[in-house]
Design a protein around this motif. Structure first.
Motif, PDB file in Angstrom:
ATOM      1  N   THR A  30       0.216  -1.011  -0.185  1.00 54.90           N
ATOM      2  CA  THR A  30      -0.271   0.341  -0.439  1.00 54.90           C
ATOM      3  C   THR A  30       1.016   1.088  -0.375  1.00 54.90           C
ATOM      4  O   THR A  30       0.512   1.941  -0.556  1.00 54.90           O
ATOM      5  N   ASP A  84       1.785   0.245  -7.927  1.00 55.56           N
ATOM      6  CA  ASP A  84       0.548   0.782  -9.015  1.00 55.56           C
ATOM      7  C   ASP A  84      -0.658  -0.005  -8.759  1.00 55.56           C
ATOM      8  O   ASP A  84      -0.524  -1.183  -7.732  1.00 55.56           O
ATOM      9  N   VAL A  85      -1.780   0.738  -8.986  1.00 52.05           N
ATOM     10  CA  VAL A  85      -3.218   0.167  -8.571  1.00 52.05           C
ATOM     11  C   VAL A  85      -3.285  -1.720  -8.897  1.00 52.05           C
ATOM     12  O   VAL A  85      -3.915  -1.542  -8.308  1.00 52.05           O
ATOM     13  N   TYR A  96      -1.914  -3.965  -7.695  1.00 51.89           N
ATOM     14  CA  TYR A  96      -1.944  -4.178  -6.252  1.00 51.89           C
ATOM     15  C   TYR A  96      -3.259  -4.550  -6.007  1.00 51.89           C
ATOM     16  O   TYR A  96      -3.252  -5.432  -5.354  1.00 51.89           O
ATOM     17  N   LEU A 141     -10.419  -0.428  -2.663  1.00 56.27           N
ATOM     18  CA  LEU A 141      -8.710  -0.525  -1.663  1.00 56.27           C
ATOM     19  C   LEU A 141      -8.124   0.058  -3.407  1.00 56.27           C
ATOM     20  O   LEU A 141      -7.018   1.215  -3.529  1.00 56.27           O
ATOM     21  N   THR A 142      -8.843   0.669  -4.593  1.00 54.78           N
ATOM     22  CA  THR A 142      -8.184   1.311  -5.788  1.00 54.78           C
ATOM     23  C   THR A 142      -8.521   2.719  -5.267  1.00 54.78           C
ATOM     24  O   THR A 142      -7.451   2.817  -5.304  1.00 54.78           O
ATOM     25  N   LYS A 170      -5.030   3.296  -2.619  1.00 53.20           N
ATOM     26  CA  LYS A 170      -4.041   2.611  -2.825  1.00 53.20           C
ATOM     27  C   LYS A 170      -3.128   4.451  -3.325  1.00 53.20           C
ATOM     28  O   LYS A 170      -2.557   4.550  -3.603  1.00 53.20           O
ATOM     29  N   GLN A 171      -4.662   4.831  -4.405  1.00 50.10           N
ATOM     30  CA  GLN A 171      -4.364   5.726  -4.919  1.00 50.10           C
ATOM     31  C   GLN A 171      -4.178   7.313  -4.357  1.00 50.10           C
ATOM     32  O   GLN A 171      -3.183   8.190  -4.798  1.00 50.10           O
TER      33      GLN A 171
END
Length: 93
Positions: free
Chosen positions: A32, A38-39, A42, A59-60, A63-64
């Motif tokens: 994370t 990258d997304v 991940y 989660l996207t 992570k972003q």
């Protein structure tokens, strides 16, 4: 972002206290906060823990949020993670 980080890291001692999932939790947190992941990578790595589209979207977004942070902030999050690991609650595990 700060609230998200605090909430995520607050769960860490509870997982360690239970004695299960410390390695998995460490891997997830490391991915994370790693700016090189990258997304898409991940989400692919966490696919077995994603029960549906809502979780994947959350989660996207999380992570972003971490990808949008500076290196200094990510280093501080990693330092906080290490302090939690060396805390009384996680030391036994």
């Amino acid at each position: 972002m700060k609230l998200l980080t605090v909430l995520m890291l607050t769960a860490l001692p509870l997982c360690c206290y239970a004695g299960v999932g410390c390695d998995i939790m460490d891997d997830v947190i490391s991915m994370t906060i790693d700016p090189d992941v990258d997304v898409t990578e991940y989400i692919n790595n966490l696919q077995e823990f994603i029960p549906g589209e809502e979780t994947e979207n959350a989660l996207t977004a999380m992570k972003q949020c971490f990808l949008d942070q500076s290196e200094e902030t990510l280093d501080k999050v990693d330092d906080l993670k290490q302090q939690i690991y060396s805390s009384f609650w996680c030391a036994r595990y």
